[in-house]
Design an enzyme around this catalytic site. Structure first.
Site, PDB file in Angstrom:
ATOM      1  N   CYS A   1       0.837  -1.209   0.000  1.00 32.35           N
ATOM      2  CA  CYS A   1       0.000   0.000   0.000  1.00 32.35           C
ATOM      3  C   CYS A   1       0.870   1.257   0.000  1.00 32.35           C
ATOM      4  O   CYS A   1       2.083   1.195   0.129  1.00 32.35           O
ATOM      5  CB  CYS A   1      -0.904  -0.013   1.226  1.00 32.35           C
ATOM      6  SG  CYS A   1       0.009   0.120   2.775  1.00 32.35           S
TER       7      CYS A   1
ATOM      8  N   HIS B   1       5.974   6.238  -2.459  1.00 39.46           N
ATOM      9  CA  HIS B   1       7.292   6.757  -2.839  1.00 39.46           C
ATOM     10  C   HIS B   1       7.162   8.220  -3.225  1.00 39.46           C
ATOM     11  O   HIS B   1       7.933   9.067  -2.789  1.00 39.46           O
ATOM     12  CB  HIS B   1       7.861   6.028  -4.070  1.00 39.46           C
ATOM     13  CG  HIS B   1       7.998   4.541  -3.918  1.00 39.46           C
ATOM     14  ND1 HIS B   1       7.862   3.698  -4.983  1.00 39.46           N
ATOM     15  CD2 HIS B   1       8.257   3.761  -2.845  1.00 39.46           C
ATOM     16  CE1 HIS B   1       8.053   2.443  -4.578  1.00 39.46           C
ATOM     17  NE2 HIS B   1       8.290   2.457  -3.278  1.00 39.46           N
TER      18      HIS B   1
HETATM   19 FE1  ICS Z   1      12.981   0.310  -5.588  1.00 38.34          FE
HETATM   20 MO1  ICS Z   1      10.647  -4.960  -1.898  1.00 38.34          MO
HETATM   21 FE2  ICS Z   1      11.039  -0.519  -4.195  1.00 38.34          FE
HETATM   22 FE3  ICS Z   1      13.430  -1.132  -3.539  1.00 38.34          FE
HETATM   23 FE4  ICS Z   1      12.407  -2.118  -5.664  1.00 38.34          FE
HETATM   24 FE5  ICS Z   1      11.542  -4.044  -4.254  1.00 38.34          FE
HETATM   25 FE6  ICS Z   1      10.237  -2.461  -2.751  1.00 38.34          FE
HETATM   26 FE7  ICS Z   1      12.601  -3.120  -2.155  1.00 38.34          FE
HETATM   27  C1  ICS Z   1      11.886  -2.225  -3.760  1.00 38.34           C
HETATM   28  S1  ICS Z   1      11.132  -0.500  -6.388  1.00 38.34           S
HETATM   29  S2  ICS Z   1       9.429  -4.235  -3.695  1.00 38.34           S
HETATM   30  S3  ICS Z   1      12.562   0.846  -3.502  1.00 38.34           S
HETATM   31  S4  ICS Z   1       9.163  -0.594  -3.040  1.00 38.34           S
HETATM   32  S5  ICS Z   1      12.131  -4.152  -6.404  1.00 38.34           S
HETATM   33  S6  ICS Z   1      10.933  -3.009  -0.769  1.00 38.34           S
HETATM   34  S7  ICS Z   1      14.403  -1.340  -5.460  1.00 38.34           S
HETATM   35  S8  ICS Z   1      12.746  -5.186  -2.827  1.00 38.34           S
HETATM   36  S9  ICS Z   1      14.449  -1.987  -1.785  1.00 38.34           S
END
Ligand code: ICS
Length: 519
Positions: free
Chosen positions: A53, A185
């Site tokens: 969310c 974000h």
């Molecule tokens: Fe970017 Mo889970 Fe974001 Fe990051 Fe990315 Fe993933 Fe999540 Fe984690 C993500 S887009 S899903 S900030 S919101 S793939 S927490 S890199 S792994 S650190």
């Protein structure tokens, strides 16, 4: 073939859902002039999505890693509890720094607070946090009920800031503010630009002051990246936000280059800082040995300094020397296998390099919540239609800061460099895929099972929500969000950890002994 596979998969859906899901799938065909994929739209109600969310994206992802801030979740205890430590963003306090990473702060709203309002409880929570912890700043993140009952967290924050003399930042990131964490974000990015960046000046420590954006120190990735950057001689002004502090983000406008690791979560700040302060941004990737080398070379070229270029090559050679043989060894044990990657909004792209380096080909890839530009590249942005959900988040307009704006590159040099490296540019996941391979957006549990069953990859890179479904099917599943208690995976040393973990996971005989409970 893959076309039949997707048709079969879709045939289980009722008409409207079928039409919806079909738009979120693509088989790459470079022969076609323009291929599109739908993304960042609402999940069909009833479908088991892996998304989070807006609160998760704001408090959990962007704010959470800041160690000198007490992050207060205003809401029922579950929201805070389930974001407590599970993302594995690590923080290590340097001299004199405060570090509250291991805590979880919540107003623990109860029924009477929902009925009569929760502002008093929030004020009390801030008071206690200031008295007990003396943080550099406080963040307040709203959860769904806060928006529904109308607690004015902005007013509370303003009052508290005046009373305690530290920044108190309010984030209206109610879970429902968007179709996924991606909305959160954006909300966090806007607040940093409005209230934090540019509020404190600083002198550079070396000739190469940079910010590292979109790196969250999951499993210690940032520790490895910082080790390399320090070794070369970069001055890291701020990190947004892994192992970072709010104090440093205040000074971020003094850097000469913004590095963007995760485009999805932080591209807003990168764009706004260029507009406001004249700092160009470079898309980088510290996941994978080749990605790391390319990143370091591009950075050195950007600064156009002989000493830096030479030092960069020295470090690359030294680091490579230490890991080459070990990785080659693991490659022998992994070569010829395939992977399906389904992660957040950037890792399904970034990790393909690393898999390739140990001989594993990615045959299916998709994001949970990436936008169309994360698939098709930034050039698609003008064509993306705004939805009512997008309008939920204010579009922040920044203008040139006359006092602090500084041109870092001449227009000609910028254009020249743009031809040589992804300066102000991200080309997206589709470019990483080969013809015939599958891209799929907002993958759900049903589709996961169908794809894994048909393609039988050696490894499924995903998250906690579907990991054990895959493993009960006899397929090794590696969490590419939390790294399953392992890491770091970034940079040179991280690549070795990754090769070791994947090799062990694929080659364990365990998978031959598993009978799925439903068989
Ligand atoms: Fe970017 Mo889970 Fe974001 Fe990051 Fe990315 Fe993933 Fe999540 Fe984690 C993500 S887009 S899903 S900030 S919101 S793939 S927490 S890199 S792994 S650190």
């Amino acid at each position: 073939d893959n076309k039949n596979l997707l048709e079969n998969l879709l045939s289980a859906y009722p008409g409207k859902s079928m039409k919806n899901r079909k738009e979120h799938m693509m088989i790459k065909d470079s022969g076609e002039e323009k291929q599109h994929i739908m993304a960042n739209t609402r999940t069909v109600p009833g479908i088991m999505t892996n998304r989070g969310c807006a609160y998760a994206g704001c408090k959990g992802v962007v704010l959470g890693p800041l160690k000198d801030v007490v992050h207060i979740t205003h809401g029922p205890i579950g929201c805070s509890y389930y974001t407590w430590g599970t993302r594995r963003h690590k923080g290590r306090a340097k001299d004199g720094e405060k570090n509250f990473i291991s805590y979880s702060f919540s107003t623990d709203m109860q029924d009477p607070d929902i009925v009569f309002g929760g502002e008093r409880k929030l004020k009390q929570a801030i008071k206690e946090a200031v008295e007990i912890f003396e943080p550099e700043a406080i963040s307040i993140s709203a959860t769904c009920p806060v928006g529904l009952i109308g607690d004015d967290i902005n007013a509370v924050a303003k009052e508290a800031q005046a009373e305690y003399g530290i920044p108190v930042l309010a984030f209206s990131c109610e879970g429902y503010k968007g179709v996924s964490q991606s909305a959160g974000h954006h909300i966090a990015n806007n607040n940093f630009m409005e209230n934090v960046v540019g509020t404190k000046d600083r002198e550079p420590k070396t000739k190469y002051p940079i910010n590292l954006l979109g790196e969250y120190n999951i499993g210690g990735d940032g520790f490895e990246i910082s080790r390399i950057l320090d070794k070369i001689g970069y001055d890291v002004v701020s990190i947004m936000t892994g192992d970072g502090t709010l104090e440093e983000i205040k000074e971020a406008h003094t850097a000469d280059l913004n590095l963007v690791q995760c485009h999805r979560s932080i591209n807003y700040i990168a764009e706004m800082m260029e507009e406001k302060y004249g700092i160009p941004w470079l898309k980088i990737n510290f996941i994978g040995v080749q990605g790391t080398i390319e990143t370091l070379r591009n950075m050195a070229k950007y600064f156009d300094d002989e000493e830096l270029i030479q030092r960069t090559e020295e470090v690359i050679e030294e680091e490579l020397g230490e890991i080459k043989d070990v990785i080659a060894q693991y490659k022998k044990m992994c070569e010829g296998n395939t992977a399906c990657l389904f992660v957040g909004g950037s890792r399904a792209h970034h990790y393909q390099n690393l898999f390739k380096e140990i001989g594993i080909e990615t045959v299916v890839a998709g994001y949970e919540f990436g936008h169309r530009d994360d698939y098709e590249g930034r050039e698609i942005i003008p064509d993306i239609e705004m939805t009512a959900d997008d309008r939920n988040i204010p579009e922040l307009k920044v203008t040139k800061d006359e006092k602090r704006y500084k041109l870092r590159l001449s227009e000609e040099r910028y254009e020249q460099l743009k031809k040589e490296m992804p300066l102000g540019e991200y080309k997206g996941l589709v470019t990483a895929m080969e013809d015939g391979q599958i891209l799929i957006d907002d993958l759900n549990h049903y589709e996961t099972e169908v794809l894994l069953d048909a393609l039988k990859p050696a490894v499924f890179g995903s998250g906690i929500k579907d990991k054990y479904v895959a493993q009960k099917m006899g397929i090794f599943s590696k969490q590419l969000h939390s790294y399953d208690y392992s890491g770091p995976y970034a940079g040179f040393k991280g690549a070795v950890n990754f090769a070791r973990d994947i090799s062990a996971g694929i080659n364990t005989p365990t998978w031959n002994y598993i009978t799925a409970p439903w068989k």
